[in-house]
Enzyme design. Structure first.
Site, PDB file in Angstrom:
ATOM      1  N   GLU A 241       0.966   4.099  -2.765  1.00 43.60           N
ATOM      2  CA  GLU A 241       0.972   5.464  -2.227  1.00 43.60           C
ATOM      3  C   GLU A 241       2.270   5.851  -1.532  1.00 43.60           C
ATOM      4  O   GLU A 241       2.343   6.875  -0.869  1.00 43.60           O
ATOM      5  CB  GLU A 241      -0.205   5.628  -1.249  1.00 43.60           C
ATOM      6  CG  GLU A 241      -1.547   5.626  -1.965  1.00 43.60           C
ATOM      7  CD  GLU A 241      -2.741   5.622  -1.020  1.00 43.60           C
ATOM      8  OE1 GLU A 241      -2.599   6.104   0.119  1.00 43.60           O
ATOM      9  OE2 GLU A 241      -3.796   5.138  -1.437  1.00 43.60           O
TER      10      GLU A 241
ATOM     11  N   HIS B 218       0.825  -1.203   0.000  1.00 44.95           N
ATOM     12  CA  HIS B 218       0.000   0.000   0.000  1.00 44.95           C
ATOM     13  C   HIS B 218       0.862   1.257   0.000  1.00 44.95           C
ATOM     14  O   HIS B 218       0.747   2.113  -0.852  1.00 44.95           O
ATOM     15  CB  HIS B 218      -0.958   0.014   1.197  1.00 44.95           C
ATOM     16  CG  HIS B 218      -2.003   1.067   1.062  1.00 44.95           C
ATOM     17  ND1 HIS B 218      -1.751   2.388   1.353  1.00 44.95           N
ATOM     18  CD2 HIS B 218      -3.275   1.003   0.630  1.00 44.95           C
ATOM     19  CE1 HIS B 218      -2.848   3.089   1.098  1.00 44.95           C
ATOM     20  NE2 HIS B 218      -3.782   2.278   0.659  1.00 44.95           N
TER      21      HIS B 218
HETATM   22 CO    CO Z   1      -5.594   2.801  -0.057  1.00 42.37          CO
END
Ligand code: CO
Length: 299
Positions: A212, A181
């Site tokens: 991210e 993630h």
């Molecule tokens: Co997310």
């Protein structure tokens, strides 16, 4: 000294002694109550039904490893909870789940963080669980078991477990891209870079990138080119194959990993299984739960 100063000193002394006397909620009142232990499984949550089914597998493992212990769920994402509530599926936040357990006189609770890194989600969970531990008349003990990557040993075990379950027909030149993630805001994002190193040491064609955080797919593309890689397996490095895995990784949108790789002449084969479906990874989480239980005082 005048009266107001004396009064202030007395209030202060009284306040301090109250604080010292309060101590552990139950011991202070001298009540003996039955020991009731519970496990609260805390995941980010998912709106994808298959992903929720996968989550149930760890619940089964927890029930098997801790017989007689109550096992419950909490989803840490308010966005996911709101989405599911609209479909009539009610999931508790960790705070609501803990309030219920407290109300039902549970004495010892271990909250297992099913997050991958000790990042933002983990820390807000940790903070709030800790506050529950301070409530008068509440739990004797409430602890947070660590998330997946909490030591170098965890990282090595996780990498080994993921590489072990790749399709048997993988050829020596086929690469593996794991999708983590990542976090733009939290320093624990650096664990993904470290994890990439662990994968690289085990398998020079295995890379970890994040959605991210850092590293990203763009950081790895030149390396794939350099290695003349033509095929990659795409594997989620998240508890469940949810929205990110289905769309950002394996989706047909032009900016999905699958599409970007195709544009670069690399064929990809997504494996839509979250880490929670890997038994050796669940072993790591179970070990963290056992470590938390080891901290419970003997009754
Ligand atoms: Co997310």
């Amino acid at each position: 000294m005048n009266r107001t100063v004396w009064l202030k000193i007395w209030v202060w002394v009284l306040g301090l002694s109250m604080l010292l006397l309060s101590g552990p909620a139950v011991a202070g009142h001298g009540e003996k109550r039955e020991v009731k232990k519970a496990i609260l499984l805390a995941a980010f949550g998912s709106s994808v039904p298959e992903a929720r089914k996968a989550l149930e597998s760890i619940e089964e493992r927890a029930r098997k490893e801790f017989p007689g212990t109550e096992v419950r769920w909490a989803y840490t994402s308010s966005m996911i909870r709101a989405k599911l509530a609209k479909e009539g599926k009610i999931f508790d936040s960790p705070e609501v789940a803990l309030a219920r357990l407290m109300n039902e006189n549970y004495t010892h609770v271990a909250v297992l963080s099913l997050h991958t890194i000790p990042g933002e989600e983990f820390h807000s969970l940790y903070r709030n669980v800790h506050l529950f531990g301070q409530m008068d008349g509440g739990f004797d003990q409430v602890l947070v078991a660590r998330p997946l990557l909490s030591s170098r040993d965890d990282m090595v075990r996780a990498a080994r477990a993921l590489l072990k379950h790749l399709p048997a027909d993988r050829k020596p030149g086929d690469a593996v891209l794991l999708m983590g993630h990542g976090s733009e805001k939290h320093p624990a994002d650096a664990l993904y870079l470290a994890m990439n190193q662990v994968f690289q040491e085990m398998d020079p064609h295995a890379y970890l990138c994040t959605v991210e955080g850092y590293p990203t797919l763009e950081d790895v593309l030149p390396k794939l080119k350099e290695g003349k890689i033509q095929k990659v397996y795409l594997v989620p490095f998240m508890a469940v194959a949810g929205d990110h895995a289905l769309n950002d990784m394996a989706g047909n949108e032009p900016d999905s990993w699958k599409s970007v790789l195709a544009k670069n002449g690399v064929h990809s084969e997504p494996i839509l299984k979250g880490t929670i479906e890997n038994p050796e990874i669940v072993d790591i989480w179970m070990d963290h739960l056992k470590a938390a239980f080891g901290h419970f005082e003997k009754p």
